[in-house]
Write a protein that holds these residues in place. Structure first.
Motif, PDB file in Angstrom:
ATOM      1  N   TRP A  15       1.062  -1.143  -0.098  1.00 13.00           N
ATOM      2  CA  TRP A  15      -0.020   0.035  -0.088  1.00 13.00           C
ATOM      3  C   TRP A  15       0.875   1.296   0.029  1.00 13.00           C
ATOM      4  CZ3 TRP A  15      -5.629   0.494   0.568  1.00 13.00           C
ATOM      5  CH2 TRP A  15      -6.304  -0.474   0.618  1.00 13.00           C
ATOM      6  N   ILE A  16       0.520   2.328  -0.750  1.00  8.35           N
ATOM      7  CA  ILE A  16       0.951   3.500  -0.556  1.00  8.35           C
ATOM      8  C   ILE A  16       0.203   4.100   0.568  1.00  8.35           C
ATOM      9  CG2 ILE A  16       1.108   6.103  -1.553  1.00  8.35           C
ATOM     10  CD1 ILE A  16       3.029   4.094  -3.076  1.00  8.35           C
ATOM     11  N   GLY A  17       0.942   5.153   1.696  1.00  5.71           N
ATOM     12  CA  GLY A  17       0.307   5.590   2.781  1.00  5.71           C
ATOM     13  C   GLY A  17      -1.074   6.432   2.555  1.00  5.71           C
ATOM     14  N   LYS A  18      -0.931   7.340   1.726  1.00  5.12           N
ATOM     15  CA  LYS A  18      -2.215   8.176   1.378  1.00  5.12           C
ATOM     16  C   LYS A  18      -3.384   7.314   1.365  1.00  5.12           C
ATOM     17  CE  LYS A  18      -4.174  11.963  -0.808  1.00  5.12           C
ATOM     18  NZ  LYS A  18      -3.972  13.305  -1.924  1.00  5.12           N
ATOM     19  N   ASN A  19      -3.131   6.325   0.158  1.00  6.28           N
ATOM     20  CA  ASN A  19      -4.250   5.396  -0.152  1.00  6.28           C
ATOM     21  C   ASN A  19      -5.035   4.484   0.746  1.00  6.28           C
ATOM     22  OD1 ASN A  19      -3.571   6.299  -2.700  1.00  6.28           O
ATOM     23  ND2 ASN A  19      -2.441   4.587  -3.473  1.00  6.28           N
ATOM     24  N   TYR A  20      -3.840   4.109   1.787  1.00  5.50           N
ATOM     25  CA  TYR A  20      -4.270   3.180   2.884  1.00  5.50           C
ATOM     26  C   TYR A  20      -5.161   4.247   3.931  1.00  5.50           C
ATOM     27  CZ  TYR A  20      -4.471  -0.127   6.381  1.00  5.50           C
ATOM     28  OH  TYR A  20      -4.912  -1.050   7.608  1.00  5.50           O
ATOM     29  N   ALA A  21      -4.661   5.455   4.208  1.00  7.07           N
ATOM     30  CA  ALA A  21      -5.336   6.404   5.007  1.00  7.07           C
ATOM     31  C   ALA A  21      -6.797   6.829   4.518  1.00  7.07           C
ATOM     32  CB  ALA A  21      -4.476   7.549   5.059  1.00  7.07           C
ATOM     33  N   CYS A  22      -6.889   6.866   3.140  1.00  5.98           N
ATOM     34  CA  CYS A  22      -8.143   7.004   2.704  1.00  5.98           C
ATOM     35  C   CYS A  22      -9.113   5.875   2.707  1.00  5.98           C
ATOM     36  CB  CYS A  22      -8.041   7.733   1.143  1.00  5.98           C
ATOM     37  SG  CYS A  22      -7.245   9.375   0.869  1.00  5.98           S
ATOM     38  N   HIS A  23      -8.732   4.804   2.529  1.00  9.18           N
ATOM     39  CA  HIS A  23      -9.477   3.619   2.676  1.00  9.18           C
ATOM     40  C   HIS A  23      -9.956   3.381   4.066  1.00  9.18           C
ATOM     41  CE1 HIS A  23     -10.567  -0.541   1.942  1.00  9.18           C
ATOM     42  NE2 HIS A  23     -10.016  -0.680   3.140  1.00  9.18           N
ATOM     43  N   GLN A  24      -9.014   3.630   5.177  1.00 12.77           N
ATOM     44  CA  GLN A  24      -9.580   3.927   6.404  1.00 12.77           C
ATOM     45  C   GLN A  24     -10.475   4.518   6.766  1.00 12.77           C
ATOM     46  OE1 GLN A  24      -6.335   2.728   9.320  1.00 12.77           O
ATOM     47  NE2 GLN A  24      -5.044   3.541   7.662  1.00 12.77           N
ATOM     48  N   LEU A  25     -10.534   5.947   6.335  1.00 10.60           N
ATOM     49  CA  LEU A  25     -11.315   7.061   6.357  1.00 10.60           C
ATOM     50  C   LEU A  25     -12.518   6.606   5.996  1.00 10.60           C
ATOM     51  CD1 LEU A  25      -9.146  10.070   5.589  1.00 10.60           C
ATOM     52  CD2 LEU A  25     -10.230   9.579   7.836  1.00 10.60           C
ATOM     53  N   ALA A  26     -12.813   6.073   4.698  1.00 13.01           N
ATOM     54  CA  ALA A  26     -14.037   5.675   3.921  1.00 13.01           C
ATOM     55  C   ALA A  26     -14.982   4.729   4.717  1.00 13.01           C
ATOM     56  CB  ALA A  26     -13.800   5.228   2.591  1.00 13.01           C
ATOM     57  N   GLN A  27     -14.107   3.706   5.503  1.00  9.37           N
ATOM     58  CA  GLN A  27     -14.914   2.873   6.216  1.00  9.37           C
ATOM     59  C   GLN A  27     -15.446   3.483   7.437  1.00  9.37           C
ATOM     60  OE1 GLN A  27     -11.500   0.330   7.081  1.00  9.37           O
ATOM     61  NE2 GLN A  27     -12.096  -1.233   5.675  1.00  9.37           N
ATOM     62  N   GLN A  28     -15.122   4.628   8.002  1.00  7.91           N
ATOM     63  CA  GLN A  28     -15.703   5.207   9.179  1.00  7.91           C
ATOM     64  C   GLN A  28     -16.735   6.325   8.646  1.00  7.91           C
ATOM     65  OE1 GLN A  28     -14.542   4.734  12.179  1.00  7.91           O
ATOM     66  NE2 GLN A  28     -13.326   3.014  11.361  1.00  7.91           N
ATOM     67  N   ALA A  29     -16.827   6.456   7.561  1.00  7.02           N
ATOM     68  CA  ALA A  29     -17.748   7.426   7.124  1.00  7.02           C
ATOM     69  C   ALA A  29     -19.302   6.892   6.707  1.00  7.02           C
ATOM     70  CB  ALA A  29     -17.424   8.122   5.571  1.00  7.02           C
ATOM     71  N   ASP A  30     -20.325   7.906   7.001  1.00  7.12           N
ATOM     72  CA  ASP A  30     -21.699   7.692   6.833  1.00  7.12           C
ATOM     73  C   ASP A  30     -22.392   8.630   5.991  1.00  7.12           C
ATOM     74  OD1 ASP A  30     -22.123   9.925   8.400  1.00  7.12           O
ATOM     75  OD2 ASP A  30     -22.989   8.766  10.277  1.00  7.12           O
ATOM     76  N   GLY A  31     -21.794   9.498   5.190  1.00 11.95           N
ATOM     77  CA  GLY A  31     -22.335  10.401   4.201  1.00 11.95           C
ATOM     78  C   GLY A  31     -22.671   9.786   3.130  1.00 11.95           C
ATOM     79  N   LYS A  32     -23.639  10.560   2.413  1.00 16.26           N
ATOM     80  CA  LYS A  32     -24.108  10.113   0.936  1.00 16.26           C
ATOM     81  C   LYS A  32     -22.942  10.282  -0.005  1.00 16.26           C
ATOM     82  CE  LYS A  32     -27.555  11.059  -2.483  1.00 16.26           C
ATOM     83  NZ  LYS A  32     -28.787  11.764  -2.950  1.00 16.26           N
ATOM     84  N   TYR A  33     -22.309  11.517   0.522  1.00 17.80           N
ATOM     85  CA  TYR A  33     -20.927  11.691  -0.451  1.00 17.80           C
ATOM     86  C   TYR A  33     -19.646  11.691   0.425  1.00 17.80           C
ATOM     87  CZ  TYR A  33     -24.570  13.203  -3.822  1.00 17.80           C
ATOM     88  OH  TYR A  33     -25.496  13.454  -4.583  1.00 17.80           O
ATOM     89  N   LEU A  34     -18.610  11.156  -0.150  1.00 13.65           N
ATOM     90  CA  LEU A  34     -17.588  11.260   0.457  1.00 13.65           C
ATOM     91  C   LEU A  34     -16.601  12.150  -0.085  1.00 13.65           C
ATOM     92  CD1 LEU A  34     -16.968   7.228   0.562  1.00 13.65           C
ATOM     93  CD2 LEU A  34     -18.198   8.698   2.245  1.00 13.65           C
ATOM     94  N   LEU A  35     -16.124  13.350   0.735  1.00 17.34           N
ATOM     95  CA  LEU A  35     -15.276  14.242   0.220  1.00 17.34           C
ATOM     96  C   LEU A  35     -13.774  14.184   0.751  1.00 17.34           C
ATOM     97  CD1 LEU A  35     -14.461  16.964  -1.403  1.00 17.34           C
ATOM     98  CD2 LEU A  35     -15.673  18.154   0.429  1.00 17.34           C
ATOM     99  N   PHE A  36     -12.740  13.655   0.010  1.00 17.64           N
ATOM    100  CA  PHE A  36     -11.204  13.719   0.624  1.00 17.64           C
ATOM    101  C   PHE A  36     -10.548  14.793   0.038  1.00 17.64           C
ATOM    102  CE2 PHE A  36     -12.690   9.282  -0.403  1.00 17.64           C
ATOM    103  CZ  PHE A  36     -12.225   8.567   0.795  1.00 17.64           C
ATOM    104  N   LEU A  37     -10.183  15.465   0.981  1.00 14.93           N
ATOM    105  CA  LEU A  37      -9.366  16.678   1.130  1.00 14.93           C
ATOM    106  C   LEU A  37      -7.873  16.320   1.602  1.00 14.93           C
ATOM    107  CD1 LEU A  37     -11.748  19.245   2.472  1.00 14.93           C
ATOM    108  CD2 LEU A  37     -11.499  18.739   0.105  1.00 14.93           C
ATOM    109  N   ASP A  38      -6.959  17.201   1.214  1.00 13.92           N
ATOM    110  CA  ASP A  38      -5.687  17.457   1.491  1.00 13.92           C
ATOM    111  C   ASP A  38      -5.628  18.192   2.905  1.00 13.92           C
ATOM    112  OD1 ASP A  38      -4.808  15.476  -0.095  1.00 13.92           O
ATOM    113  OD2 ASP A  38      -3.690  16.688  -1.152  1.00 13.92           O
ATOM    114  N   ALA A  39      -4.442  18.002   3.847  1.00  9.80           N
ATOM    115  CA  ALA A  39      -4.603  18.668   5.126  1.00  9.80           C
ATOM    116  C   ALA A  39      -4.186  20.236   4.833  1.00  9.80           C
ATOM    117  CB  ALA A  39      -3.694  17.901   6.153  1.00  9.80           C
ATOM    118  N   ASP A  40      -3.456  20.243   3.680  1.00  8.73           N
ATOM    119  CA  ASP A  40      -2.803  21.783   3.659  1.00  8.73           C
ATOM    120  C   ASP A  40      -3.663  22.818   2.920  1.00  8.73           C
ATOM    121  OD1 ASP A  40      -2.642  20.299   1.568  1.00  8.73           O
ATOM    122  OD2 ASP A  40      -0.422  20.651   1.296  1.00  8.73           O
ATOM    123  N   GLU A  41      -5.010  22.407   2.867  1.00  7.42           N
ATOM    124  CA  GLU A  41      -5.889  23.534   2.288  1.00  7.42           C
ATOM    125  C   GLU A  41      -6.910  24.174   2.811  1.00  7.42           C
ATOM    126  OE1 GLU A  41      -6.900  20.507  -1.604  1.00  7.42           O
ATOM    127  OE2 GLU A  41      -7.859  19.988   0.143  1.00  7.42           O
TER     128      GLU A  41
END
Length: 362
Positions: A107-133
Motif C-alpha cells: 500500500w501507498i500511505g495516503k491510499n491506505y489512510a483514505c481507505h480507512q477513512l471511508a470505512q468510518q464515514a456515513d455520508g451520502k457523499y465522501l469528500l477527500f481533502l488534503d490537510a494543507d488546504e
C-alpha cells in the motif's frame, strides 16, 4: 533541422489549441443558489501536518453547508498532528480524529489512510481533502449540485495554488501549465472512454454508494498517482466522472520552498507518464528542446510566431487558474528549466528506487 522545427511548431499550435478550448469552455465549478442538504463526509488523511491542518479545519467550520461530518486520520505522524486535531475536535462536535493502522505491505500511505477513512464515514457523499488546504463559502454546496446535475460517481477539482516565495512561483505553476495545454478538461465528462482521465487528490468527491461498492482506494493501493488511476477506473466501470477547476472555492499551498516543490513534483511526474521514461523524455525534448532549436534559427517572423503563441498560452492558463499572467510569462524560462530538473530528478530516483515522501519510501 526543418523537420525538428516543423514538429516543434506543430506541438506548440496543438497545445495552444487545447488551451484555447479550455479557455473558451471555462471548465470551472460554478456557484449555485439552490441549497442542498445531503450528508457529506469530509475525510482528511494527515501525516505530520500539525503546522497546516488548523487552517483547513477552521475554514470547514466556518463554511455555510450544514449537514456534514469531518473525520481526520492521523497517519502515524511524528509531530503533534493528533494532539492538534483532537483539541479542535473537542470543541466542535462535527469533527473527530482517529488513529490510522500500521501501513500494510503493498500500500501507498495516503491510499491506505483514505481507505480507512471511508470505512468510518456515513455520508451520502465522501469528500477527500488534503490537510494543507482551505475551503471557501459555496464549495460543498456547489460540488453537491454538480454531483446531482451529472449523476457523478466522482468529481475532482484542481485547487487554486497559493505561492508566496519566488521558489514556489518558479515551480508550482507547472501543474496548471501542463494540465491545461495537454487536456481539454470538458472531455473528461463528455468522453466516456477511460483513457481520457485526469483528477487531483486535493479534492475528490465520491458517490458513497458507488465508492463502497468498488473500494476505489483499495483498487489502486500501490499507485503513486492514485487520483488519475481512480478516475480511469470510475469511467471504466461506466460511472460518470468529471474534473474541473476550483474557481477560487478551495486553495492549497502545496509547497513552501523551491527544493520542497522540486521534490514533490519529482515524486509524481514520471508516474503521470505511466513510468515510461522514453515517453517522458520525448515530451521534455519537444516542450523544451524544440523551442531552443527555433531560437537558434534567428528567424524573426518564426520567433515572433512561436513566442506569441507561448505568451498567449501562458496568459490564458494563468487567467483560468487565477494566477498572475505577468509573473508566469516572465518566469517561463525558469519554469521550463525547473521542469528539466524535475524530469532528471524523477528518472534518477525511479531508477535508483530512492523516491521518498513524508518519511516513507515509495
Amino acid at each position: 533541422m526543418i523537420i525538428a522545427i516543423s514538429i516543434t511548431l506543430f506541438f506548440i499550435i496543438l497545445r495552444f489549441s487545447v488551451t484555447l478550448f479550455n479557455f473558451i469552455s471555462n471548465p470551472k465549478l460554478h456557484r449555485v443558489g439552490k441549497q442542498y442538504t445531503d450528508r457529506v463526509s469530509i475525510l482528511i488523511p494527515a501525516r505530520n501536518e500539525a503546522g497546516n491542518i488548523l487552517t483547513l479545519l477552521q475554514s470547514i467550520h466556518e463554511q455555510e453547508y450544514e449537514n456534514y461530518e469531518v473525520i481526520v486520520l492521523d497517519d502515524e505522524s511524528a509531530d503533534d498532528t493528533y494532539a492538534v486535531c483532537s483539541a479542535f475536535a473537542a470543541k466542535h462536535s462535527r469533527f473527530k480524529v482517529i488513529k490510522g493502522s500500521k501501513l500494510p505491505d503493498g500500500w501507498i500511505g495516503k491510499n491506505y489512510a483514505c481507505h480507512q477513512l471511508a470505512q468510518q464515514a456515513d455520508g451520502k457523499y465522501l469528500l477527500f481533502l488534503d490537510a494543507d488546504e482551505e475551503v471557501k463559502q459555496g464549495l460543498i454546496n456547489s460540488a453537491v449540485h454538480r454531483m446531482h446535475l451529472h449523476q457523478l460517481g466522482l468529481l475532482s477539482l484542481f485547487t487554486n495554488q497559493l505561492m508566496k516565495t519566488p521558489g514556489e512561483w518558479a515551480v508550482v505553476p507547472l501543474m496548471h501549465f501542463i494540465l491545461l495545454n495537454l487536456l481539454p478538461l470538458r472531455l473528461i465528462y463528455l468522453v466516456k472512454n477511460a483513457s481520457v482521465a485526469a483528477a487531483s487528490g486535493q479534492f475528490m468527491m465520491f458517490d458513497a454508494a458507488v465508492y463502497h461498492k468498488n473500494q476505489w482506494h483499495k483498487a489502486v493501493r500501490s499507485k503513486v498517482v492514485e487520483d488519475v488511476e481512480i478516475m480511469r477506473l470510475v469511467k471504466a466501470e461506466a460511472y460518470n466522472g468529471e474534473a474541473l477547476l476550483a474557481n477560487g472555492m478551495i486553495s492549497c499551498r502545496m509547497y513552501r520552498s523551491h527544493n520542497e516543490a522540486i521534490a514533490g513534483f519529482s515524486k509524481n511526474f514520471l508516474a503521470a507518464f505511466n513510468y515510461s521514461i522514453i515517453g517522458f523524455l520525448v515530451y521534455i525534448v519537444i516542450i523544451i528542446g524544440g523551442p531552443m532549436i527555433v531560437i537558434m534559427t534567428l528567424n524573426l517572423p518564426l520567433l515572433f510566431f512561436m513566442f506569441g503563441l507561448i505568451i498567449l498560452t501562458r496568459v490564458m492558463i494563468s487567467l483560468l487558474s487565477d494566477q498572475s499572467p505577468v509573473k508566469n510569462i516572465i518566469l517561463h524560462p525558469l519554469q521550463m528549466l525547473n521542469m528539466l530538473i524535475i524530469a532528471v530528478t524523477s528518472i534518477q530516483r525511479y531508477l535508483t528506487k530512492t523516491t521518498v515522501w513524508k518519511g516513507r519510501k515509495i
